[in-house]
Design a protein around this motif. Structure first.
Motif, PDB file in Angstrom:
ATOM      1  N   GLY A  49       0.875  -1.363  -0.014  1.00 43.01           N
ATOM      2  CA  GLY A  49       0.179  -0.066  -0.082  1.00 43.01           C
ATOM      3  C   GLY A  49       0.866   1.182   0.115  1.00 43.01           C
ATOM      4  O   GLY A  49       0.554   2.164  -0.898  1.00 43.01           O
ATOM      5  N   ARG A  50       2.017   1.268   0.801  1.00 44.31           N
ATOM      6  CA  ARG A  50       2.680   2.536   0.867  1.00 44.31           C
ATOM      7  C   ARG A  50       3.309   2.639  -0.242  1.00 44.31           C
ATOM      8  O   ARG A  50       3.568   3.886  -0.723  1.00 44.31           O
ATOM      9  N   ASN A  51       3.846   1.776  -1.122  1.00 44.53           N
ATOM     10  CA  ASN A  51       4.636   2.066  -2.105  1.00 44.53           C
ATOM     11  C   ASN A  51       3.875   1.845  -3.632  1.00 44.53           C
ATOM     12  O   ASN A  51       4.201   2.399  -4.610  1.00 44.53           O
ATOM     13  N   PRO A 100      13.713  -2.200  -3.159  1.00 43.07           N
ATOM     14  CA  PRO A 100      13.729  -3.326  -2.463  1.00 43.07           C
ATOM     15  C   PRO A 100      12.604  -4.398  -2.134  1.00 43.07           C
ATOM     16  O   PRO A 100      12.793  -5.454  -1.838  1.00 43.07           O
ATOM     17  N   TYR A 101      11.432  -3.698  -2.162  1.00 42.54           N
ATOM     18  CA  TYR A 101      10.269  -4.626  -1.997  1.00 42.54           C
ATOM     19  C   TYR A 101      10.017  -5.353  -3.307  1.00 42.54           C
ATOM     20  O   TYR A 101       9.284  -6.324  -3.017  1.00 42.54           O
ATOM     21  N   HIS A 102      10.564  -5.391  -4.295  1.00 47.35           N
ATOM     22  CA  HIS A 102      10.418  -6.129  -5.289  1.00 47.35           C
ATOM     23  C   HIS A 102      11.496  -7.614  -5.263  1.00 47.35           C
ATOM     24  O   HIS A 102      10.953  -8.543  -5.824  1.00 47.35           O
ATOM     25  N   ASP A 122      16.029   0.588  13.333  1.00 48.93           N
ATOM     26  CA  ASP A 122      15.286   0.927  12.124  1.00 48.93           C
ATOM     27  C   ASP A 122      13.628   0.756  12.608  1.00 48.93           C
ATOM     28  O   ASP A 122      13.226  -0.228  13.114  1.00 48.93           O
ATOM     29  N   ASP A 123      12.904   1.828  11.874  1.00 50.14           N
ATOM     30  CA  ASP A 123      11.443   1.706  11.680  1.00 50.14           C
ATOM     31  C   ASP A 123      10.803   1.621  13.242  1.00 50.14           C
ATOM     32  O   ASP A 123       9.816   0.756  13.644  1.00 50.14           O
ATOM     33  N   PHE A 124      11.665   2.332  14.209  1.00 50.40           N
ATOM     34  CA  PHE A 124      11.127   2.404  15.600  1.00 50.40           C
ATOM     35  C   PHE A 124       9.741   2.536  15.576  1.00 50.40           C
ATOM     36  O   PHE A 124       9.216   3.653  15.267  1.00 50.40           O
ATOM     37  N   ILE A 126      12.977   6.864  14.124  1.00 46.33           N
ATOM     38  CA  ILE A 126      11.577   6.869  14.450  1.00 46.33           C
ATOM     39  C   ILE A 126      10.770   6.472  12.857  1.00 46.33           C
ATOM     40  O   ILE A 126      11.203   7.282  11.736  1.00 46.33           O
ATOM     41  N   ASP A 127      10.016   5.795  12.745  1.00 47.17           N
ATOM     42  CA  ASP A 127       9.323   5.275  11.818  1.00 47.17           C
ATOM     43  C   ASP A 127       8.528   6.389  10.946  1.00 47.17           C
ATOM     44  O   ASP A 127       7.992   7.345  11.785  1.00 47.17           O
ATOM     45  N   LYS A 128       8.481   6.181   9.818  1.00 46.01           N
ATOM     46  CA  LYS A 128       7.821   7.346   8.727  1.00 46.01           C
ATOM     47  C   LYS A 128       6.469   7.604   9.184  1.00 46.01           C
ATOM     48  O   LYS A 128       5.889   8.588   9.256  1.00 46.01           O
TER      49      LYS A 128
HETATM   50 MG    MG Z   1      11.112   1.220   6.606  1.00 49.83          MG
END
Ligand code: MG
Ligand code: C2E
Ligand code: MG
Ligand code: MG
Length: 281
Positions: free
Chosen positions: A6-8, A74-76, A182-184, A204-206
């Motif tokens: 969803g995000r990408n 990278p998601y691929h 990462d992605d805390f 801190i995560d987006k």
């Molecule tokens: Mg991330």
């Protein structure tokens, strides 16, 4: 996985999906072929000081220059490489590239003297028994001091097997490298464990950054993480900053470093060299 898609906005390999033996073999062969034919590339995204906007570090982010499908994020392929184990050689390649690149920037620009490089580790890489040796070798071959390298791991990787994770983190720390979570905030890490781990940086995560300029709840959460960082003597980095409004809010909260399209997208090494030149001027 659904969240990532969803995000990408594009389809990804879903690890819960059942692949036929044939499909799995094909994916493995594709990634192996790409490794052998040098189709992977590393882009570097700036991490800046929130107050001065000075370039502090760059995060190495892998891409696949696919001969037919173009530049793939990278998601691929990361989940697929994670599932078939090829993430270990691929991750080693990224690590070696990143260390060698920082050494080259240092040779080319005096402004790179204090620059750090961040490299992401996957769960499987983190569990791999040869990891510490790989890291030591990448540093030695690049002639890079360990303190210039920060390895990023996620909360879930830490909490999956806390005792083993702790051993690995201390072994890495023994080399002198720095460690970031990462992605805390997206996983669940126990505060008591966090206190015991040799972690230097919290990213801190987006998802907490997206609406921080309009949502009081996000302000409260980010503020709590800033306090946590201060209490545990860890630097805080906010990920995914895209607007001045987000930047202003996060700076006022006291977040140390920022990363996001506002400061720079993942870029070729030449672009980073240009940014360094500006820093010195
Ligand atoms: Mg991330
Ligand atoms: P990550 O480590 O959390 O990296 C940050 C991701 O957010 C990157 O996506 C970056 O391009 C993106 N990003 C940064 N600033 C912004 C922004 O302002 N807006 C938006 N919309 N996105 C932003 P990317 O490069 O697609 O990487 C995605 C994930 O793939 C990374 O998340 C990391 O978990 C993984 N990854 C990337 N490279 C590697 C690698 O070499 N090894 C491993 N194991 N994982 C990697
Ligand atoms: Mg990262
Ligand atoms: Mg992240």
């Amino acid at each position: 996985a659904a969240k990532r898609a969803g995000r990408n906005g594009y389809a990804i390999f879903d690890p819960t999906m059942t692949l036929s033996v044939l499909e799995e073999a094909q994916q493995r062969a594709d990634i192996e072929h790409a490794l052998e034919h040098d189709e992977f590339r590393v882009l570097y995204q700036p991490v800046v000081d929130m107050t001065t906007q000075q370039l502090i570090a760059v995060e190495a982010l892998v891409r696949w220059q696919h001969p037919r499908d173009g530049l793939l994020g990278p998601y691929h392929f990361i989940a697929s490489a994670e599932a078939n184990g090829l993430i270990v050689p691929l991750g080693r390649w990224v690590l070696r590239q990143a260390c060698a690149q920082l050494a080259r920037w240092r040779a080319e620009s005096p402004a790179a003297a204090g620059l750090h490089v961040n490299v992401n580790l996957s769960a499987r890489q983190f569990q791999y028994a040869g990891l510490v040796e790989d890291v030591a070798e990448a540093l030695a071959d690049a002639g890079l001091d360990a303190a210039s390298l920060t390895l990023e791991i996620t909360e879930s990787m830490l909490m999956a097997d806390i005792e083993t994770a702790k051993e690995t983190l201390y072994a890495l720390r023994g080399l002198g490298v720095r460690l970031a979570i990462d992605d805390f905030g997206t996983g669940y890490s126990s505060l008591s464990y966090l206190k015991q781990l040799p972690v230097d940086v919290i990213k801190i995560d987006k998802t907490f950054v997206d609406e921080v300029h309009i949502d009081e709840d996000d302000v409260a959460l980010v503020d709590a993480v800033a306090g946590l960082g201060q209490a545990l003597k860890m630097k805080t980095v906010a990920e995914g900053i895209e607007t001045d409004a987000q930047w202003d809010t996060l700076r006022k909260i006291g977040i140390d470093h920022g990363q996001g399209y506002l400061f720079g997208r993942p870029a070729e090494q030449e672009r980073i060299l240009e940014m360094l030149a500006v820093t010195v001027a």
